[in-house]
Motif scaffolding. Structure first.
Motif, PDB file in Angstrom:
ATOM      1  N   UNK A 157       0.816  -1.220   0.000  1.00 22.08           N
ATOM      2  CA  UNK A 157       0.000   0.000   0.000  1.00 22.08           C
ATOM      3  C   UNK A 157       0.848   1.268   0.000  1.00 22.08           C
ATOM      4  N   UNK A 158       1.864   1.318   0.861  1.00 22.64           N
ATOM      5  CA  UNK A 158       2.668   2.540   0.953  1.00 22.64           C
ATOM      6  C   UNK A 158       3.389   2.829  -0.362  1.00 22.64           C
ATOM      7  N   UNK A 159       3.989   1.799  -0.948  1.00 19.51           N
ATOM      8  CA  UNK A 159       4.704   1.988  -2.212  1.00 19.51           C
ATOM      9  C   UNK A 159       3.739   2.356  -3.335  1.00 19.51           C
ATOM     10  N   UNK A 160       2.560   1.739  -3.333  1.00 21.56           N
ATOM     11  CA  UNK A 160       1.563   2.060  -4.347  1.00 21.56           C
ATOM     12  C   UNK A 160       1.117   3.509  -4.215  1.00 21.56           C
ATOM     13  N   UNK A 161       0.837   3.940  -2.990  1.00 18.32           N
ATOM     14  CA  UNK A 161       0.410   5.333  -2.779  1.00 18.32           C
ATOM     15  C   UNK A 161       1.493   6.311  -3.237  1.00 18.32           C
ATOM     16  N   UNK A 162       2.734   5.996  -2.916  1.00 19.83           N
ATOM     17  CA  UNK A 162       3.832   6.858  -3.352  1.00 19.83           C
ATOM     18  C   UNK A 162       3.905   6.927  -4.875  1.00 19.83           C
ATOM     19  N   UNK A 163       3.752   5.775  -5.505  1.00 19.20           N
ATOM     20  CA  UNK A 163       3.788   5.712  -6.969  1.00 19.20           C
ATOM     21  C   UNK A 163       2.691   6.573  -7.584  1.00 19.20           C
ATOM     22  N   UNK A 164       1.462   6.383  -7.132  1.00 19.05           N
ATOM     23  CA  UNK A 164       0.340   7.104  -7.729  1.00 19.05           C
ATOM     24  C   UNK A 164       0.452   8.602  -7.496  1.00 19.05           C
ATOM     25  N   UNK A 165       0.926   8.992  -6.315  1.00 16.73           N
ATOM     26  CA  UNK A 165       1.022  10.420  -6.034  1.00 16.73           C
ATOM     27  C   UNK A 165       2.255  11.058  -6.662  1.00 16.73           C
ATOM     28  N   UNK A 166       3.109  10.270  -7.251  1.00 16.25           N
ATOM     29  CA  UNK A 166       4.213  10.808  -8.046  1.00 16.25           C
ATOM     30  C   UNK A 166       3.731  11.232  -9.430  1.00 16.25           C
ATOM     31  N   UNK A 167       2.777  10.476  -9.992  1.00 16.06           N
ATOM     32  CA  UNK A 167       2.388  10.697 -11.383  1.00 16.06           C
ATOM     33  C   UNK A 167       1.008  11.333 -11.566  1.00 16.06           C
ATOM     34  N   UNK A 168       0.013  10.954 -10.777  1.00 20.94           N
ATOM     35  CA  UNK A 168      -1.337  11.493 -10.994  1.00 20.94           C
ATOM     36  C   UNK A 168      -1.412  13.007 -10.847  1.00 20.94           C
ATOM     37  N   UNK A 169      -0.697  13.641  -9.909  1.00 20.73           N
ATOM     38  CA  UNK A 169      -0.751  15.102  -9.848  1.00 20.73           C
ATOM     39  C   UNK A 169      -0.207  15.790 -11.093  1.00 20.73           C
ATOM     40  N   UNK A 170       0.458  15.041 -11.962  1.00 14.34           N
ATOM     41  CA  UNK A 170       0.991  15.629 -13.189  1.00 14.34           C
ATOM     42  C   UNK A 170      -0.005  15.568 -14.345  1.00 14.34           C
ATOM     43  N   UNK A 171      -1.236  15.203 -14.062  1.00 13.38           N
ATOM     44  CA  UNK A 171      -2.276  15.350 -15.083  1.00 13.38           C
ATOM     45  C   UNK A 171      -2.441  16.826 -15.433  1.00 13.38           C
ATOM     46  N   UNK A 172      -2.511  17.128 -16.714  1.00 10.11           N
ATOM     47  CA  UNK A 172      -2.807  18.485 -17.137  1.00 10.11           C
ATOM     48  C   UNK A 172      -4.252  18.836 -16.803  1.00 10.11           C
ATOM     49  N   UNK A 173      -4.550  20.132 -16.778  1.00 10.95           N
ATOM     50  CA  UNK A 173      -5.940  20.536 -16.628  1.00 10.95           C
ATOM     51  C   UNK A 173      -6.742  19.994 -17.808  1.00 10.95           C
ATOM     52  N   UNK A 174      -7.859  19.366 -17.499  1.00 14.72           N
ATOM     53  CA  UNK A 174      -8.636  18.690 -18.531  1.00 14.72           C
ATOM     54  C   UNK A 174      -8.158  17.285 -18.819  1.00 14.72           C
ATOM     55  N   UNK A 175      -7.117  16.852 -18.107  1.00 16.53           N
ATOM     56  CA  UNK A 175      -6.572  15.518 -18.324  1.00 16.53           C
ATOM     57  C   UNK A 175      -7.393  14.449 -17.622  1.00 16.53           C
ATOM     58  N   UNK A 176      -7.142  13.211 -17.998  1.00 12.39           N
ATOM     59  CA  UNK A 176      -7.912  12.092 -17.449  1.00 12.39           C
ATOM     60  C   UNK A 176      -7.015  10.877 -17.256  1.00 12.39           C
ATOM     61  N   UNK A 177      -7.247  10.186 -16.163  1.00  9.39           N
ATOM     62  CA  UNK A 177      -6.504   8.954 -15.871  1.00  9.39           C
ATOM     63  C   UNK A 177      -7.490   7.830 -15.631  1.00  9.39           C
ATOM     64  N   UNK A 178      -7.107   6.626 -16.056  1.00  9.47           N
ATOM     65  CA  UNK A 178      -7.921   5.430 -15.832  1.00  9.47           C
ATOM     66  C   UNK A 178      -7.017   4.340 -15.292  1.00  9.47           C
ATOM     67  N   UNK A 179      -7.369   3.854 -14.101  1.00 13.12           N
ATOM     68  CA  UNK A 179      -6.602   2.821 -13.414  1.00 13.12           C
ATOM     69  C   UNK A 179      -7.488   1.599 -13.235  1.00 13.12           C
ATOM     70  N   UNK A 180      -6.938   0.424 -13.438  1.00 10.84           N
ATOM     71  CA  UNK A 180      -7.709  -0.793 -13.199  1.00 10.84           C
ATOM     72  C   UNK A 180      -7.142  -1.482 -11.966  1.00 10.84           C
ATOM     73  N   UNK A 181      -8.026  -1.801 -11.017  1.00 10.98           N
ATOM     74  CA  UNK A 181      -7.617  -2.400  -9.754  1.00 10.98           C
ATOM     75  C   UNK A 181      -8.623  -3.488  -9.385  1.00 10.98           C
ATOM     76  N   UNK A 182      -8.111  -4.624  -8.970  1.00  8.13           N
ATOM     77  CA  UNK A 182      -8.978  -5.731  -8.572  1.00  8.13           C
ATOM     78  C   UNK A 182      -9.785  -5.335  -7.328  1.00  8.13           C
ATOM     79  N   UNK A 183     -11.047  -5.679  -7.330  1.00  8.05           N
ATOM     80  CA  UNK A 183     -11.921  -5.256  -6.233  1.00  8.05           C
ATOM     81  C   UNK A 183     -11.447  -5.797  -4.891  1.00  8.05           C
ATOM     82  N   UNK A 184     -11.037  -7.059  -4.863  1.00  9.43           N
ATOM     83  CA  UNK A 184     -10.634  -7.638  -3.578  1.00  9.43           C
ATOM     84  C   UNK A 184      -9.225  -7.247  -3.157  1.00  9.43           C
TER      85      UNK A 184
END
Length: 221
Positions: A157-184
């Motif tokens: 979890x910690x490494x995943x959170x670090x990873x996502x918060x490294x890249x997702x904030x770099x979405x441009x205005x009007x940008x969109x991200x789609x992530x696929x994650x297993x429900x369980x």
């Protein structure tokens, strides 16, 4: 990807086929195989190997993402975060040949395969880069219009959170991200966490569900 940790979820990275794709240099023998796969309606020939994520087939989660994610813009800067052997990168590049597609992974073998598969299928708009080299190669003041990812949940979890918060904030205005994650594996709890961390400029929600997976949508106003 994301961290070159000696241990991932209590196992040595590189100890066994299931953990090797977290390593920068997999210890397994590099035995190449050819696959015929369909990516968003396009039949392509790719090369895979041991030591990369889902090296023997198109992963189910990736398949769900490719089936449900919306059509991409004709132009822009796109990111495949955790590219593996490249199915998402190829999909983005074939759908939007005028866009620039960055394929990022910690695994050097995965990046070599992605680059080769891009050449094999005429995708000259794919650029591969290691996670460690990304900050040096991608302009500090630039962002992404599209991010697609089947993120490596099993890095913890910690490494995943670090990873996502490294890249997702770099979405441009009007940008969109789609992530696929297993429900369980925590997709439903990840949605409110991302919304809280990203703040009011971003909208985070469930975009689609299929075969035990959630596709999470992140939009920047």
């Amino acid at each position: 990807m994301a961290r070159k940790a000696d241990r991932v979820n209590g196992h040595k990275a590189g100890n066994g086929q299931n953990e090797q794709y977290f390593s920068a240099t997999p210890s397994s023998e590099d035995v190449r195989r050819t696959l015929q796969v369909t990516l968003r309606g396009r039949d392509v020939t790719v090369e895979t190997s041991h030591g990369v994520f889902s090296g023997s087939r198109l992963d189910l989660g990736t398949s769900v993402l490719l089936r449900h994610a919306p059509e991409t813009p004709e132009h822009g800067t796109f990111l495949d975060l955790g590219c593996g052997w490249g199915p998402i990168s190829l999909s983005l590049a074939l759908e939007s040949p005028e866009a620039e597609v960055w394929a990022v992974d910690v695994n050097e073998r995965a990046l070599e395969l992605t680059a080769g598969n891009a050449r094999r299928n005429g995708c000259e708009n794919v650029r591969t880069v290691t996670a460690d080299a990304f900050a040096d190669e991608f302009p500090a003041d630039a962002g992404f219009d599209v991010i697609w990812s089947n993120p490596p949940i099993r890095i913890g979890k910690d490494a995943l959170h670090e990873l996502l918060m490294t890249y997702l904030p770099r979405l441009n205005h009007g940008g969109e991200a789609y992530l696929v994650v297993q429900r369980n594996l925590g997709s439903d709890s990840l949605i409110p966490w991302l919304a809280d961390q990203l703040g009011a400029e971003f909208t985070v929600g469930k975009y689609a569900s299929s075969k035990g997976y959630r596709v999470i949508e992140v939009l920047r106003a």
